[in-house]
Design an enzyme around this catalytic site. Sequence first.
Site, PDB file in Angstrom:
ATOM      1  N   ALA A  76      24.652 -42.268   5.438  1.00 14.89           N
ATOM      2  CA  ALA A  76      23.442 -42.588   5.504  1.00 14.89           C
ATOM      3  C   ALA A  76      22.952 -42.273   7.193  1.00 14.89           C
ATOM      4  O   ALA A  76      24.000 -42.407   7.900  1.00 14.89           O
ATOM      5  CB  ALA A  76      23.019 -43.931   5.210  1.00 14.89           C
ATOM      6  N   GLY A 121      27.675 -42.763   2.790  1.00 18.97           N
ATOM      7  CA  GLY A 121      27.019 -42.280   1.689  1.00 18.97           C
ATOM      8  C   GLY A 121      27.256 -41.045   1.245  1.00 18.97           C
ATOM      9  O   GLY A 121      26.825 -40.472   0.138  1.00 18.97           O
ATOM     10  N   GLU A 124      29.829 -41.256  -1.195  1.00 18.50           N
ATOM     11  CA  GLU A 124      29.274 -41.863  -2.495  1.00 18.50           C
ATOM     12  C   GLU A 124      28.404 -40.782  -3.437  1.00 18.50           C
ATOM     13  O   GLU A 124      28.318 -40.825  -4.511  1.00 18.50           O
ATOM     14  CB  GLU A 124      28.061 -42.970  -2.268  1.00 18.50           C
ATOM     15  CG  GLU A 124      29.047 -44.210  -1.506  1.00 18.50           C
ATOM     16  CD  GLU A 124      28.111 -45.283  -0.812  1.00 18.50           C
ATOM     17  OE1 GLU A 124      27.513 -45.221   0.086  1.00 18.50           O
ATOM     18  OE2 GLU A 124      28.006 -46.153  -1.457  1.00 18.50           O
ATOM     19  N   GLU A 144      31.533 -48.209   6.186  1.00 18.53           N
ATOM     20  CA  GLU A 144      30.482 -49.079   6.376  1.00 18.53           C
ATOM     21  C   GLU A 144      30.780 -50.266   7.183  1.00 18.53           C
ATOM     22  O   GLU A 144      30.136 -50.908   7.789  1.00 18.53           O
ATOM     23  CB  GLU A 144      29.864 -49.123   5.158  1.00 18.53           C
ATOM     24  CG  GLU A 144      28.945 -48.248   4.434  1.00 18.53           C
ATOM     25  CD  GLU A 144      29.782 -47.170   3.415  1.00 18.53           C
ATOM     26  OE1 GLU A 144      31.154 -47.187   3.618  1.00 18.53           O
ATOM     27  OE2 GLU A 144      29.198 -46.246   2.955  1.00 18.53           O
TER      28      GLU A 144
HETATM   29  N1  CO8 Z   1      23.880 -41.018  10.835  1.00 16.96           N
HETATM   30  C1  CO8 Z   1      23.152 -40.467  12.059  1.00 16.96           C
HETATM   31  N2  CO8 Z   1      23.724 -39.580  12.812  1.00 16.96           N
HETATM   32  C2  CO8 Z   1      24.820 -39.270  12.511  1.00 16.96           C
HETATM   33  C3  CO8 Z   1      25.709 -39.982  11.743  1.00 16.96           C
HETATM   34  C4  CO8 Z   1      25.087 -40.543  10.710  1.00 16.96           C
HETATM   35  N3  CO8 Z   1      25.788 -41.139   9.786  1.00 16.96           N
HETATM   36  N4  CO8 Z   1      26.906 -39.238  11.810  1.00 16.96           N
HETATM   37  C5  CO8 Z   1      26.998 -38.659  12.695  1.00 16.96           C
HETATM   38  N5  CO8 Z   1      25.684 -38.430  13.509  1.00 16.96           N
HETATM   39  C6  CO8 Z   1      25.309 -37.674  14.521  1.00 16.96           C
HETATM   40  C7  CO8 Z   1      25.935 -38.080  15.688  1.00 16.96           C
HETATM   41  O1  CO8 Z   1      25.238 -39.302  16.382  1.00 16.96           O
HETATM   42  C8  CO8 Z   1      25.912 -37.224  16.821  1.00 16.96           C
HETATM   43  O2  CO8 Z   1      24.490 -37.029  17.337  1.00 16.96           O
HETATM   44  P1  CO8 Z   1      24.179 -36.447  18.786  1.00 16.96           P
HETATM   45  O3  CO8 Z   1      24.754 -34.797  18.804  1.00 16.96           O
HETATM   46  O4  CO8 Z   1      22.868 -36.485  18.979  1.00 16.96           O
HETATM   47  O5  CO8 Z   1      25.060 -37.259  19.489  1.00 16.96           O
HETATM   48  C9  CO8 Z   1      26.005 -35.825  15.776  1.00 16.96           C
HETATM   49  O6  CO8 Z   1      25.716 -36.542  14.490  1.00 16.96           O
HETATM   50  C10 CO8 Z   1      27.533 -35.457  15.906  1.00 16.96           C
HETATM   51  O7  CO8 Z   1      28.232 -36.051  15.444  1.00 16.96           O
HETATM   52  P2  CO8 Z   1      29.677 -36.731  16.280  1.00 16.96           P
HETATM   53  O8  CO8 Z   1      29.131 -36.188  17.836  1.00 16.96           O
HETATM   54  O9  CO8 Z   1      29.754 -38.248  16.476  1.00 16.96           O
HETATM   55  O10 CO8 Z   1      30.723 -35.854  15.920  1.00 16.96           O
HETATM   56  P3  CO8 Z   1      32.224 -36.169  16.122  1.00 16.96           P
HETATM   57  O11 CO8 Z   1      32.958 -34.860  15.340  1.00 16.96           O
HETATM   58  O12 CO8 Z   1      32.670 -36.445  17.254  1.00 16.96           O
HETATM   59  O13 CO8 Z   1      32.590 -37.305  14.810  1.00 16.96           O
HETATM   60  C11 CO8 Z   1      32.166 -38.371  12.789  1.00 16.96           C
HETATM   61  C12 CO8 Z   1      32.199 -37.166  13.446  1.00 16.96           C
HETATM   62  C13 CO8 Z   1      33.593 -39.072  12.649  1.00 16.96           C
HETATM   63  C14 CO8 Z   1      31.887 -38.099  11.373  1.00 16.96           C
HETATM   64  C15 CO8 Z   1      31.059 -39.319  13.427  1.00 16.96           C
HETATM   65  O14 CO8 Z   1      29.980 -38.645  13.593  1.00 16.96           O
HETATM   66  C16 CO8 Z   1      30.793 -40.624  12.808  1.00 16.96           C
HETATM   67  O15 CO8 Z   1      31.793 -41.505  12.576  1.00 16.96           O
HETATM   68  N6  CO8 Z   1      29.633 -40.651  12.073  1.00 16.96           N
HETATM   69  C17 CO8 Z   1      29.516 -41.933  11.274  1.00 16.96           C
HETATM   70  C18 CO8 Z   1      30.142 -41.828   9.991  1.00 16.96           C
HETATM   71  C19 CO8 Z   1      29.657 -43.321   9.223  1.00 16.96           C
HETATM   72  O16 CO8 Z   1      29.853 -44.430   9.908  1.00 16.96           O
HETATM   73  N7  CO8 Z   1      28.993 -43.023   8.296  1.00 16.96           N
HETATM   74  C20 CO8 Z   1      28.470 -44.221   7.234  1.00 16.96           C
HETATM   75  C21 CO8 Z   1      27.274 -44.616   7.664  1.00 16.96           C
HETATM   76  S1  CO8 Z   1      26.564 -46.029   6.763  1.00 16.96           S
HETATM   77  C22 CO8 Z   1      26.253 -45.552   5.128  1.00 16.96           C
HETATM   78  O17 CO8 Z   1      26.468 -44.152   4.497  1.00 16.96           O
HETATM   79  C23 CO8 Z   1      26.039 -46.475   4.190  1.00 16.96           C
HETATM   80  C24 CO8 Z   1      25.305 -45.887   2.738  1.00 16.96           C
HETATM   81  C25 CO8 Z   1      24.286 -46.832   2.203  1.00 16.96           C
HETATM   82  C26 CO8 Z   1      23.194 -46.458   1.036  1.00 16.96           C
HETATM   83  C27 CO8 Z   1      22.527 -44.997   1.228  1.00 16.96           C
HETATM   84  C28 CO8 Z   1      21.805 -44.925   0.205  1.00 16.96           C
HETATM   85  C29 CO8 Z   1      21.257 -43.607  -0.045  1.00 16.96           C
END
Ligand code: CO8
Length: 270
Positions: A76, A121, A124, A144
Amino acid sequence: MAYATIKVEDRAVSSASPAVIRVVTIDRPKVLNALSEEVVGELTAVVEDTARAFGAGASVRGLLLTGEGKAFVAGADIAAMADMTPEQALAFSGKGHALGEMLEALPVPTVAAVNGFALGGGCELALACDFIYASEKAKFGQPEVKLAVIPGFGGTQRLLRRVGLARALELCMTGDMIDAAEAHRIGLANRVLPPEQLLDEAMATLVRIAAQGPLAVAKAKEVLHRGASMPLTHANDLEQEAFASLFASADQTEGMHAFLAKRAANFTGR
Ligand code: CO8
């Protein structure tokens, strides 16, 4: 219908058939296809449209879900969630749950072709599809807890049902990422494929299913999904009724008589 965050394409199964497979690509690669309310809303709209089209006798016979770029869906949208109140989080999670339930109730098969990260998400969303085909580059996880929340889009419950309690607990409590081979080993991914074969193989499976009796495919899906959370005797009753109901279809007569006449069946979905 025009969408801002997803691409939708209907691909013909063959030149000899009107059947199509709907390919939906989540298209926010700059944020690794993070699920904003808009993405969830557009996915919901396309799933609703697919259900309506099938009900109206249209020839859509499957749905393939994938992501643009290096991610399937990295979760998400954290930027959109960061300042949510509990009430807003409840509503957002509700929209995710409604989408997951709609995907499971869709009378055509759904495949998540997981091309890269399927986190939070994203994992999921993949779990709400009938099966998961993973690229060798795919990574799965429910991270999460690292954000001090838990899965809110059906992940705890669908993981539990797909991979068992111990593995679901481990994934949800550690937040660890697993690779495609491990996802396959624990039964999360049906298949692991070289990246360049992922979409073709997912399509090939949907095309194979499209050649079967559409009402039977829909019933098999319904009985398996609904039966999964029922006591066995109730689930068996559901199967028995569904089995019998198909004997009222023209396709059942056609399928069995075609077999006996040693010719190919021509199913019409009636
Ligand atoms: N949300 C918003 N932005 C994101 C997300 C995200 N989940 N994931 C990545 N991005 C963005 C980064 O902020 C980055 O933006 P910018 O270039 O502006 O800095 C861009 O995408 C590229 O990401 P990274 O530079 O971090 O890329 P890496 O290759 O270094 O890392 C990862 C990739 C490991 C996937 C890393 O981006 C990461 O850890 N992302 C977050 C993963 C995460 O924690 N996901 C869970 C989120 S919580 C959730 O999903 C709960 C669901 C609940 C209900 C949903 C109902 C529909």
